[in-house]
Scaffold this motif. Structure first.
Motif, PDB file in Angstrom:
ATOM      1  N   THR A 152      13.179 -18.364  -9.893  1.00 11.32           N
ATOM      2  CA  THR A 152      12.503 -19.658  -9.839  1.00 11.32           C
ATOM      3  C   THR A 152      11.701 -19.754  -8.548  1.00 11.32           C
ATOM      4  O   THR A 152      12.099 -19.220  -7.519  1.00 11.32           O
ATOM      5  N   THR A 153      10.585 -20.415  -8.631  1.00 12.88           N
ATOM      6  CA  THR A 153       9.741 -20.646  -7.463  1.00 12.88           C
ATOM      7  C   THR A 153      10.222 -21.905  -6.770  1.00 12.88           C
ATOM      8  O   THR A 153      10.404 -22.935  -7.409  1.00 12.88           O
ATOM      9  N   PRO A 154      10.456 -21.844  -5.448  1.00 10.44           N
ATOM     10  CA  PRO A 154      10.903 -23.052  -4.748  1.00 10.44           C
ATOM     11  C   PRO A 154       9.849 -24.152  -4.807  1.00 10.44           C
ATOM     12  O   PRO A 154       8.651 -23.880  -4.828  1.00 10.44           O
ATOM     13  N   GLY A 184       4.959 -18.502   1.241  1.00 11.94           N
ATOM     14  CA  GLY A 184       5.072 -17.185   1.852  1.00 11.94           C
ATOM     15  C   GLY A 184       3.740 -16.455   1.907  1.00 11.94           C
ATOM     16  O   GLY A 184       3.529 -15.589   2.745  1.00 11.94           O
ATOM     17  N   ASP A 185       2.815 -16.809   1.024  1.00 10.97           N
ATOM     18  CA  ASP A 185       1.527 -16.120   0.938  1.00 10.97           C
ATOM     19  C   ASP A 185       0.366 -16.890   1.544  1.00 10.97           C
ATOM     20  O   ASP A 185      -0.740 -16.375   1.617  1.00 10.97           O
ATOM     21  N   VAL A 244      -5.446 -26.188  -4.433  1.00 16.91           N
ATOM     22  CA  VAL A 244      -6.206 -25.072  -3.875  1.00 16.91           C
ATOM     23  C   VAL A 244      -5.224 -24.165  -3.138  1.00 16.91           C
ATOM     24  O   VAL A 244      -4.427 -24.643  -2.326  1.00 16.91           O
ATOM     25  N   VAL A 245      -5.276 -22.876  -3.438  1.00 21.58           N
ATOM     26  CA  VAL A 245      -4.412 -21.892  -2.778  1.00 21.58           C
ATOM     27  C   VAL A 245      -5.255 -21.155  -1.748  1.00 21.58           C
ATOM     28  O   VAL A 245      -6.272 -20.546  -2.083  1.00 21.58           O
ATOM     29  N   VAL A 246      -4.834 -21.237  -0.482  1.00 18.19           N
ATOM     30  CA  VAL A 246      -5.574 -20.602   0.616  1.00 18.19           C
ATOM     31  C   VAL A 246      -4.700 -19.476   1.176  1.00 18.19           C
ATOM     32  O   VAL A 246      -3.589 -19.736   1.643  1.00 18.19           O
ATOM     33  N   PRO A 247      -5.180 -18.234   1.145  1.00 18.85           N
ATOM     34  CA  PRO A 247      -4.403 -17.119   1.691  1.00 18.85           C
ATOM     35  C   PRO A 247      -4.104 -17.324   3.174  1.00 18.85           C
ATOM     36  O   PRO A 247      -4.865 -17.976   3.897  1.00 18.85           O
TER      37      PRO A 247
END
Length: 64
Positions: free
Chosen positions: A3-5, A29-30, A45-48
């Motif tokens: 499962t993803t927290p 984590g990413d 929005v996912v920002v590395p």
């Protein structure tokens, strides 16, 4: 099954606190997740990590 927290969302300390904040962020984590605080069920929005760190360094260089 893994499962993803659940992300821990936070608003900037610079936000007004009156319910008119524009964005919330959550670290992963990413990288960092960013969403509209008034539409929490909307897109994220996912920002590395490397891009987020560059963004923050640039902001710190411009803050007075």
């Amino acid at each position: 099954m893994t499962t993803t927290p659940t992300p821990h969302w936070f608003k900037s300390s610079y936000s007004g606190g009156s319910g008119t904040e524009c964005v919330e962020c959550a670290r992963t984590g990413d990288g960092t997740l960013v969403r509209d605080s008034k539409h929490v069920e909307g897109p994220v929005v996912v920002v590395p990590s490397h891009a987020w760190e560059t963004f923050i360094r640039a902001l710190r260089g411009r803050l007075v």
